[in-house]
Enzyme design. Structure first.
Site, PDB file in Angstrom:
ATOM      1  N   THR A   1       0.733  -1.237  -0.049  1.00 28.01           N
ATOM      2  CA  THR A   1       0.126  -0.004   0.046  1.00 28.01           C
ATOM      3  C   THR A   1       0.868   1.211   0.025  1.00 28.01           C
ATOM      4  O   THR A   1       1.897   1.347   0.769  1.00 28.01           O
ATOM      5  CB  THR A   1      -0.983   0.054   1.279  1.00 28.01           C
ATOM      6  OG1 THR A   1      -1.615  -1.149   1.352  1.00 28.01           O
ATOM      7  CG2 THR A   1      -2.035   1.184   1.218  1.00 28.01           C
TER       8      THR A   1
ATOM      9  N   VAL B   1     -10.410  -8.509  -0.532  1.00 25.77           N
ATOM     10  CA  VAL B   1     -10.213  -6.973  -0.289  1.00 25.77           C
ATOM     11  C   VAL B   1      -9.661  -6.637   1.084  1.00 25.77           C
ATOM     12  O   VAL B   1     -10.002  -7.403   2.086  1.00 25.77           O
ATOM     13  CB  VAL B   1     -11.501  -6.225  -0.147  1.00 25.77           C
ATOM     14  CG1 VAL B   1     -11.199  -4.821   0.076  1.00 25.77           C
ATOM     15  CG2 VAL B   1     -12.283  -6.211  -1.525  1.00 25.77           C
ATOM     16  N   GLY B   2      -8.539  -6.094   1.141  1.00 26.47           N
ATOM     17  CA  GLY B   2      -7.478  -5.750   2.329  1.00 26.47           C
ATOM     18  C   GLY B   2      -8.062  -4.568   3.171  1.00 26.47           C
ATOM     19  O   GLY B   2      -9.383  -3.719   3.036  1.00 26.47           O
TER      20      GLY B   2
ATOM     21  N   THR C   1      -0.263   0.432   6.586  1.00 23.67           N
ATOM     22  CA  THR C   1       0.119  -0.601   5.699  1.00 23.67           C
ATOM     23  C   THR C   1       0.718  -2.058   6.439  1.00 23.67           C
ATOM     24  O   THR C   1       1.068  -1.796   7.717  1.00 23.67           O
ATOM     25  CB  THR C   1       1.404   0.099   4.856  1.00 23.67           C
ATOM     26  OG1 THR C   1       2.025  -0.777   3.810  1.00 23.67           O
ATOM     27  CG2 THR C   1       2.458   0.452   5.590  1.00 23.67           C
ATOM     28  N   GLY C   2       0.697  -2.934   5.615  1.00 25.49           N
ATOM     29  CA  GLY C   2       1.161  -4.204   6.057  1.00 25.49           C
ATOM     30  C   GLY C   2       0.040  -5.116   6.133  1.00 25.49           C
ATOM     31  O   GLY C   2      -0.430  -5.356   4.741  1.00 25.49           O
ATOM     32  N   ASP C   3       0.031  -6.141   6.701  1.00 28.79           N
ATOM     33  CA  ASP C   3      -1.139  -6.997   6.753  1.00 28.79           C
ATOM     34  C   ASP C   3      -2.275  -6.845   6.845  1.00 28.79           C
ATOM     35  O   ASP C   3      -2.945  -6.809   7.924  1.00 28.79           O
ATOM     36  CB  ASP C   3      -0.598  -8.273   7.886  1.00 28.79           C
ATOM     37  CG  ASP C   3      -1.357  -9.486   7.637  1.00 28.79           C
ATOM     38  OD1 ASP C   3      -2.195  -9.747   6.883  1.00 28.79           O
ATOM     39  OD2 ASP C   3      -0.938 -10.573   8.321  1.00 28.79           O
ATOM     40  N   GLY C   4      -3.073  -6.686   5.775  1.00 26.70           N
ATOM     41  CA  GLY C   4      -4.176  -5.962   5.573  1.00 26.70           C
ATOM     42  C   GLY C   4      -5.304  -6.953   6.295  1.00 26.70           C
ATOM     43  O   GLY C   4      -6.184  -6.321   6.938  1.00 26.70           O
TER      44      GLY C   4
END
Length: 401
Positions: free
Chosen positions: A253, A282-283, A304-307
């Site tokens: 992201t 979808v994150g 941002t990261g592990d959505g």
């Protein structure tokens, strides 16, 4: 004479505090930038990152913190372009929405690290889909798209949802049809590089992937899969081998915040999601309060990261509400990360928080360090880095109020 000496001692104490630094868990707080920072009179980009995450709060310099643009990761070209847009009017007035949209568009066009824009992060079928969001901190209105197919300009489409509909989020093929009706040109999001990436994944028995408790065994084979209960301990033992590690080249992201001198705030996000995701996934990026959030009364945040994990906790909403309650940006960012760590000690991600004055900070976990880019009148455009929280077995949640 006594008053003179007392005043002199007070002045010396204040000077000492103003020039000192304090390293806390995952943060470096400093009142002045180190030697790698750009001097206030120079308006360029520093290629040497500085480990400063909280802008100076000295009253004499607060007027130099706005307008400002800040974004996740080392996407310097996107930030510099947004900063140029913001400077088209005095103090950035009326340009914050343009800044985040055009800045994120630049990242989409550049295919930033393969995690933003077309030609990256193919899903299990080899297709690339896009998610994006725009949020207005004055009206609290949001425009977002998710699972956008066949349209490259994801955040531009999100802006059209914001400006031309009463909806918040459009998804999938219907979002693509909306984009076409708004004049966007359909074109493939698949490139030879993304197709080759997908083929290598298929040839490697679809490893890693996002399935569990199904048949055939997703740890050693591709689908199609059917439900099948398996011992939970067995999945946990193999989890490290079959799951992705978020980080460089897989951080998914760009989140961007722009604020003008009258404290008008806009937030924008754009991503092509998790690599080899299950189609339809979808994150956090297009979800208000997850990927980004803005409120002119308090500030803004992006994540941002592990959505899949982070969206369950709405970390950007938590950060903004923490600042509303009086927390500093550093405290707010850390509180939102620690809320996630209470339940997921193996997650990876970062949060940037900015209050309405332009003071900013970042917190991260699951990585050694996290880079971000900020532009303001104080030091132009500069790459900064925060060292992440050390791995913890037990986490104490910082209260939001």
């Amino acid at each position: 004479m006594a008053r003179f000496f007392i005043g002199l001692l007070c002045w010396a104490a204040i000077t000492t505090v103003a020039s000192s630094s304090y390293s806390g868990r995952g943060f470096t707080y400093r009142r002045s930038f180190n030697s790698t920072a750009i001097p206030a009179h120079k308006w360029g980009f520093s290629s040497n990152p500085t480990y400063v995450v909280l802008a100076t709060t000295k009253p004499s310099r607060r007027s130099q913190l706005l307008p400002m643009v800040i974004n996740t990761w080392n996407f310097t070209d996107a930030n510099a372009f947004a900063w140029r847009i913001l400077q088209q009017s005095e103090g950035g007035l009326g340009q914050t929405r343009n800044a985040v949209v055009e800045g994120c568009t630049k990242c989409e066009q550049l295919q930033c690290d393969g995690t933003v824009g077309y030609g990256g992060s193919p899903d299990e079928l080899g297709d690339t889909t896009l998610d994006a969001l725009v949020m207005d901190g004055a009206t609290m209105n949001v425009g977002a798209v998710a699972g956008l197919q066949g349209i490259k300009d994801a955040i531009q489409v999100a802006r059209h949802v914001l400006e031309h509909t009463s909806h918040t989020l459009l998804v999938g093929n219907s979002a693509s049809e909306f984009a076409k009706s708004m004049g966007f040109r359909p074109e493939t999001l698949v490139t030879p590089e993304s197709k080759l990436m997908w083929q290598h994944w298929k040839d490697g028995n679809c490893q890693p992937n996002f399935w569990h408790d199904v048949h055939p065994d997703p740890r050693i084979s591709c689908g199609p899969y059917e439900p099948q209960a398996t011992p939970p301990t067995r999945w946990k033992e193999d989890r490290a081998r079959t799951e992705f590690q978020m980080g460089h080249k897989n951080h998914d992201t760009i989140g961007m915040i722009a604020i003008d001198v009258q404290q008008q705030i806009h937030v924008g996000t754009s991503t092509n999601g998790a690599r080899f995701k299950i189609p339809g996934r979808v994150g956090d990026s297009p979800i208000p309060g997850a990927g980004g959030y803005a409120d002119n009364e308090a500030g803004a945040a992006v994540a941002t990261g592990d959505g899949d994990v982070m969206m369950r906790f709405l970390p950007t909403l938590l950060a903004v509400e923490a600042m509303r309650s009086g927390k500093t940006p550093a405290q707010a960012a850390e509180a939102s990360v620690q809320r996630i760590l209470k339940h997921h000690k193996d997650f990876s991600g970062a949060v940037i928080a900015v209050n309405r004055l332009g003071e900013y900070a970042a917190a991260c976990y699951g990585m050694a360090e996290f880079p971000f880019v900020v532009s303001n009148p104080l030091h132009g455009t500069q790459l900064e880095i925060v060292k992440c929280l050390a791995p913890l077995m037990d986490v104490t949640v910082v209260p939001l109020a």
